[in-house]
Design a protein around this motif. Structure first.
Motif, short mmCIF file in Angstrom:
data_model
loop_
_atom_site.label_atom_id
_atom_site.label_comp_id
_atom_site.label_asym_id
_atom_site.label_seq_id
_atom_site.Cartn_x
_atom_site.Cartn_y
_atom_site.Cartn_z
N VAL A 75 1.17 -1.61 0.16
CA VAL A 75 0.11 -0.11 -0.19
C VAL A 75 0.42 1.16 0.05
CG1 VAL A 75 -1.74 -1.42 1.37
CG2 VAL A 75 -0.46 0.05 2.58
N ASN A 76 0.08 2.39 -0.31
CA ASN A 76 1.13 3.54 -0.10
C ASN A 76 0.40 4.25 1.29
OD1 ASN A 76 -1.47 5.51 -0.68
ND2 ASN A 76 -0.85 4.37 -3.09
N GLU A 77 1.27 5.78 2.02
CA GLU A 77 0.47 6.11 2.70
C GLU A 77 -0.31 7.21 2.47
OE1 GLU A 77 4.61 7.86 4.52
OE2 GLU A 77 4.43 8.65 2.68
N GLU A 78 -1.68 6.84 1.47
CA GLU A 78 -2.61 7.37 1.45
C GLU A 78 -3.52 6.35 1.90
OE1 GLU A 78 -5.18 9.62 -1.92
OE2 GLU A 78 -4.26 8.04 -2.38
N PHE A 79 -3.96 5.41 2.46
CA PHE A 79 -4.32 4.17 3.09
C PHE A 79 -4.49 4.28 4.09
CE2 PHE A 79 -3.88 1.83 -0.87
CZ PHE A 79 -4.66 0.63 -0.87
N GLU A 80 -5.82 4.38 5.02
CA GLU A 80 -5.95 4.39 6.36
C GLU A 80 -5.22 3.78 6.93
OE1 GLU A 80 -10.39 5.18 9.06
OE2 GLU A 80 -9.96 3.52 7.70
N ARG A 81 -5.58 2.01 7.16
CA ARG A 81 -4.53 1.60 8.12
C ARG A 81 -3.34 1.19 6.03
NH1 ARG A 81 -6.54 -2.56 11.06
NH2 ARG A 81 -8.27 -1.86 11.35
N ARG A 82 -2.30 1.24 7.14
CA ARG A 82 -0.61 1.45 7.05
C ARG A 82 0.00 0.75 7.82
NH1 ARG A 82 -2.49 7.12 6.80
NH2 ARG A 82 -1.16 8.37 8.32
N ALA B 64 4.28 -3.91 2.58
CA ALA B 64 4.92 -2.67 2.41
C ALA B 64 4.07 -1.92 2.24
CB ALA B 64 6.28 -2.99 1.33
N VAL B 65 4.70 -0.11 2.65
CA VAL B 65 4.73 0.84 2.47
C VAL B 65 4.72 1.52 1.78
CG1 VAL B 65 3.21 3.35 3.34
CG2 VAL B 65 3.65 0.35 4.99
N LEU B 66 4.68 2.76 0.65
CA LEU B 66 5.52 3.67 -0.37
C LEU B 66 4.74 4.70 0.31
CD1 LEU B 66 4.68 1.28 -3.04
CD2 LEU B 66 6.63 0.87 -2.10
N ALA B 67 6.01 5.96 -0.30
CA ALA B 67 5.81 6.90 0.41
C ALA B 67 4.40 7.39 -1.38
CB ALA B 67 7.06 7.39 -0.66
N LEU B 68 3.95 8.40 -0.57
CA LEU B 68 2.85 9.02 -2.00
C LEU B 68 3.77 9.17 -3.73
CD1 LEU B 68 0.27 10.91 -0.15
CD2 LEU B 68 0.17 8.35 -1.21
N GLY B 69 4.91 9.61 -3.46
CA GLY B 69 5.15 10.23 -4.66
C GLY B 69 4.58 11.44 -5.29
N THR B 70 4.72 11.18 -7.05
CA THR B 70 3.54 11.99 -7.57
C THR B 70 2.49 11.58 -7.99
OG1 THR B 70 5.26 10.81 -9.24
CG2 THR B 70 5.88 13.07 -9.03
N GLY B 71 2.17 10.03 -7.37
CA GLY B 71 1.15 9.56 -7.10
C GLY B 71 0.66 8.65 -7.78
N ASP B 72 1.69 7.89 -8.33
CA ASP B 72 1.49 6.94 -9.57
C ASP B 72 2.55 5.27 -7.86
OD1 ASP B 72 0.58 7.92 -11.35
OD2 ASP B 72 2.59 8.30 -12.54
N ASN B 73 2.58 5.08 -7.43
CA ASN B 73 2.64 4.36 -6.23
C ASN B 73 2.22 3.38 -5.49
OD1 ASN B 73 5.63 5.34 -7.04
ND2 ASN B 73 5.57 6.43 -4.66
N GLY B 74 1.74 2.40 -6.32
CA GLY B 74 0.49 1.71 -5.38
C GLY B 74 -0.93 2.14 -5.76
N PRO B 75 -1.76 0.88 -5.19
CA PRO B 75 -0.92 -0.18 -4.32
C PRO B 75 -0.55 -1.13 -5.53
CG PRO B 75 -3.56 0.20 -4.53
CD PRO B 75 -2.96 1.44 -4.82
N TYR B 76 -0.22 -2.27 -4.88
CA TYR B 76 0.14 -3.99 -5.38
C TYR B 76 -0.11 -4.58 -4.79
CZ TYR B 76 3.73 -0.62 -8.09
OH TYR B 76 4.83 -0.04 -8.54
N VAL B 77 -0.12 -5.39 -6.15
CA VAL B 77 -1.27 -7.03 -5.35
C VAL B 77 -0.44 -8.29 -6.94
CG1 VAL B 77 -3.17 -5.78 -4.33
CG2 VAL B 77 -3.60 -6.31 -6.55
N THR B 78 -0.87 -9.29 -5.97
CA THR B 78 -0.25 -10.09 -7.22
C THR B 78 -1.83 -10.34 -8.28
OG1 THR B 78 -1.40 -12.62 -5.71
CG2 THR B 78 1.30 -11.32 -5.01
N ARG B 79 -1.30 -11.17 -8.99
CA ARG B 79 -2.39 -11.68 -10.43
C ARG B 79 -4.32 -12.24 -9.78
NH1 ARG B 79 -0.90 -12.55 -15.98
NH2 ARG B 79 -3.35 -12.22 -16.78
N ALA B 80 -3.38 -13.18 -8.64
CA ALA B 80 -4.17 -14.09 -7.93
C ALA B 80 -5.04 -13.03 -7.32
CB ALA B 80 -3.44 -14.72 -7.47
N ASN B 81 -4.70 -12.05 -7.06
CA ASN B 81 -6.13 -10.20 -6.47
C ASN B 81 -6.20 -9.42 -7.81
OD1 ASN B 81 -6.68 -11.77 -3.83
ND2 ASN B 81 -4.56 -11.01 -3.13
N ALA B 82 -6.01 -10.43 -8.80
CA ALA B 82 -6.04 -8.84 -9.99
C ALA B 82 -6.86 -10.04 -11.07
CB ALA B 82 -5.09 -8.17 -10.29
#
Length: 723
Positions: free
Chosen positions: A507-514, A537-555
């Motif tokens: 996730v990134n820092e925009e998530f309520e749970r992080r 893992a938790v990512l910094a927000l950056g310019t807006g394209d940082n995550g979230p990331y999941v595996t293809r099993a959840n996509a």
């Protein structure tokens, strides 16, 4: 009073010409933008394409419905899924057992999101009531025009209008802002030039209230005539705007304007209101002129900054700085949005413009030019503070908008490009991969020995934000977590990318749970869920394209659209080329995805906004200097009697205009520096690359145009007066 006002307009038509043109042009642009904006509210009604001959369409659910708390009540919130769910297999068998069922009537549907055995929608040749009775709540039953919802990219027309809506809204806002600015400046300066006239009227017995009503009547008459002319201009300009937007790629080919009447009403009454609003402050000042003003000959401005103007300017400046600081601290990502760096500078511009008389005299005193011409330029500019500030103000608007718009957009684009390059250790990036029928993704890539290949694709996740909202996140689906962790260089602030698996999420820092180790309840792109995933893992927000990331099993339904690869030499390149995508080095891919100068469509949009401001600046400069120079006949004649040549007088007049433009340019650069400084602080707070860029070419060209107009508008009347 109205007769006196009309007589005054006829006698002083030259003084009001600039305000009339500015207001008529503003109303015309507002009407044009309004017509364009109204055309973006509704996409064209298209007939169903995919199931054109089927009277009934059964489609899987395309909405996620969740209950949330809104105060004491529980309400249902819908969020649109990326693609409809497949029709239930049992339901599909029941439909086929009773009626004729069509999987698709489009040949291209073979490459659609679902296979023929698990379609997202089917056409049914049966009465709608019977189909609804059989389907129940297991799927959606669409009839009539609703069958369009089953078309692939059913929302493409509406999506194409989203950016256009924002552009036209921004342009309309800038038009309103600059028109108010120019008209108010015109009336204020006209009042300053008419002090002796008002003094004579006061001597003849006119009351302050009558003076104020006279100016307001002049403004109302000017506003009505100019607004009517502007509406006619808007009717002519709207089709031209539509063609320009289509040719520039900002609007789809089918985009047209016209039809509703409300844009003309809105533009007309806005024009009248702008004229009256611009005259209010000037009328209050005119009402304070005493009878003794008729006896004054001095041109020194002793009260160039009244208390009201000083308080308002200080308040707007502090509000602009405060909002920049507050946004940078509380929501730095908002500074990266066009709406923010277009609207916030307007507060700063207005505040600085109102306070500009405070800076004129010190700036003029700092000028060190030798000779009589230099002395006169310096002293005249310092003495005539109102005139210098009135010339500097429109220059300030143009330079500040050029610097903040182009500078912020270029800085954000460069930051995104730098961030994209820094977030992967891959040597090559493949985009535009093919999706052969039945594979659900790109052609398989044979990984050469020593190579690391990491495919990723787009997906969506739905997450509750507290108890009152459901947020849809654009996410990335990872095919090979180990390869992804080896090649990704994401700004991890906690956790480890290597811990990503089918039961976890990044996730990134925009998530309520992080917090690493906590679980997040998510719904997948097809609406299935909820699924509880552990935060790896938790990512910094950056310019807006940082995550979230999941595996293809959840996509579910996600297909890779990008492949990162490294190692393996030329064998890796050949293997990547077999995927059918475009293979580039990482640097070439980043430049292609995020060019340093921004997309041509975005630049065209900014040029449109800046063009509006520049046109108004030209009108304001020309009008102010023509008025100011035309009343300096006695002063210029005195210089001639004192021995000054015509060339020297022209150098004095044009030097004063050039100095005023220079002051406006410096003030505009100060506003630009403040906005870009806040943007840089925001990027740093987001842990994004700070790549600020000041568009010197654009700013220099804008200042050059202003200087050229100012010199011409001051030299022509001076030449006539010194003949």
């Amino acid at each position: 009073m109205l007769i006196v006002a009309l007589s005054s307009l006829r006698a002083r038509w030259a003084s009001f010409l600039g305000g009339f043109v500015a207001l008529a042009l503003g109303v015309g642009l507002l009407a044009t933008m309004g017509l364009g904006l109204s055309a973006t509210f509704h996409a064209p009604e298209r007939s169903p394409q995919r199931f054109a001959s089927s009277p009934v369409v059964v489609q899987g659910q395309d909405r996620l419905t969740l209950d949330v708390r809104r105060g004491p009540e529980t309400v249902s919130v819908e969020r649109r899924l990326d693609r409809p769910q497949p029709v239930d297999s049992r339901l599909l068998r029941e439909l086929r057992a009773r009626w004729t069922v069509t999987t698709s009537e489009e040949p291209a549907d073979r490459n659609g999101p679902h296979s023929p055995d698990h379609p997202d929608a089917v056409g049914v040749d049966a009465p709608a009531a019977d189909v609804r009775a059989l389907v129940g709540n297991r799927a959606q039953v669409l009839t009539g025009d609703e069958r369009r919802r089953a078309d692939h990219d059913a929302d493409r027309d509406a999506d194409a209008l989203v950016g256009l809506n924002a552009l036209l809204g921004t342009s309309g806002g800038v038009t309103a802002f600059v028109s108010v600015f120019v008209v108010a400046s015109t009336f204020a300066f006209a009042v300053a030039l008419r002090r002796r006239e008002f003094g004579l009227l006061r001597t003849a017995g006119a009351t302050p209230g009558q003076i104020r009503r006279l100016l307001l009547a002049e403004a109302a008459a000017l506003g009505v005539v100019a607004s009517a002319a502007g509406c006619a201009l808007g009717a002519l300009g709207a089709p031209l705007l539509a063609r320009t937007l289509v040719d520039g790629g900002l609007a789809p080919e089918w985009f047209t304007v016209g039809g509703p009447v409300w844009p003309f009403h809105a533009a007309f009454w806005t024009g009248v209101t702008v004229a009256l609003a611009g005259a209010v402050a000037a009328s209050r000042r005119a009402g304070k002129v005493g009878p003794t003003a008729a006896l004054r000959e001095a041109d020194v401005d002793a009260d160039a900054l009244p208390l009201g103007r000083a308080v308002l300017g200080t308040g707007l400046l502090l509000a602009g700085v405060g909002l920049l600081f507050w946004t940078c601290v509380t929501d730095p990502s908002a500074l990266l949005k066009r709406k923010t760096y277009t609207t916030l500078p307007m507060l700063l511009i207005t505040g600085v413009a109102l306070l500009s008389p405070l800076l004129v005299r010190p700036a003029a005193r700092l000028l060190r030019l030798r000779g009589a011409v230099g002395t006169l330029v310096r002293e005249n500019s310092a003495a005539s503070v109102r005139r210098t500030a009135a010339v500097a103000a429109p220059v300030l608007v143009t330079v500040a908008l050029a610097g903040t718009l182009f500078g912020s957009a270029t800085s954000v684009t460069r930051a995104k490009g730098t961030e994209a390059r820094e977030q992967t250790a891959a040597q090559y990036v493949v985009t535009g991969v093919d999706e052969p029928h039945g594979t659900g993704g790109p052609r398989p890539v044979t990984v050469p020995p020593g190579a690391v290949v990491s495919p990723t694709g787009p997906t969506s996740l739905f997450v509750r934000d507290g108890d009152a909202a459901v947020v849809k996140y654009g996410a990335r689906a990872v095919t090979d977590p180990a390869a992804f962790a080896e090649l990704a260089r994401l700004p991890v602030v906690a956790g480890d990318l290597r811990d990503l698996d089918d039961r976890s999420i990044v996730v990134n820092e925009e998530f309520e749970r992080r917090r690493v180790g906590e679980t997040v309840e998510v719904w997948r792109a097809d609406g299935t869920g909820p699924v509880r995933l552990r935060i790896a893992a938790v990512l910094a927000l950056g310019t807006g394209d940082n995550g979230p990331y999941v595996t293809r099993a959840n996509a579910p339904g996600s297909a890779p659209d990008r492949i990162d690869a490294s190692g393996g030499g030329t064998a890796t390149v050949r293997a990547l080329e077999a995927s059918g995508g475009t293979v580039r080095t990482t640097a070439a891919w980043a430049e292609a995805e995020r060019p340093a100068s921004g997309s041509p469509q975005a630049r065209l949009g900014m040029v449109l906004v800046l063009g509006v401001a520049l046109v108004y600046t030209v009108i304001g400069l020309a009008n102010t200097l023509l008025m100011a120079t035309s009343v300096r006949g006695g002063e210029l004649a005195s210089l001639r009697l004192a021995g000054a040549t015509r060339a020297q007088i022209l150098r004095v007049v044009t030097g004063e205009a050039t100095l005023a433009v220079a002051i406006g340019t410096l003030l505009g650069l100060a506003v630009t520096a403040l906005v870009l400084g806040a943007l840089g602080a925001g990027l740093a707070a987001l842990s994004a690359p700070v790549a600020l860029a000041l568009p010197w070419t654009t700013v220099g060209a804008s200042a050059g145009v202003c200087a050229t107009i100012a010199i011409a508008a001051s030299a022509l009347p001076a030449w006539r007066l010194t003949r």
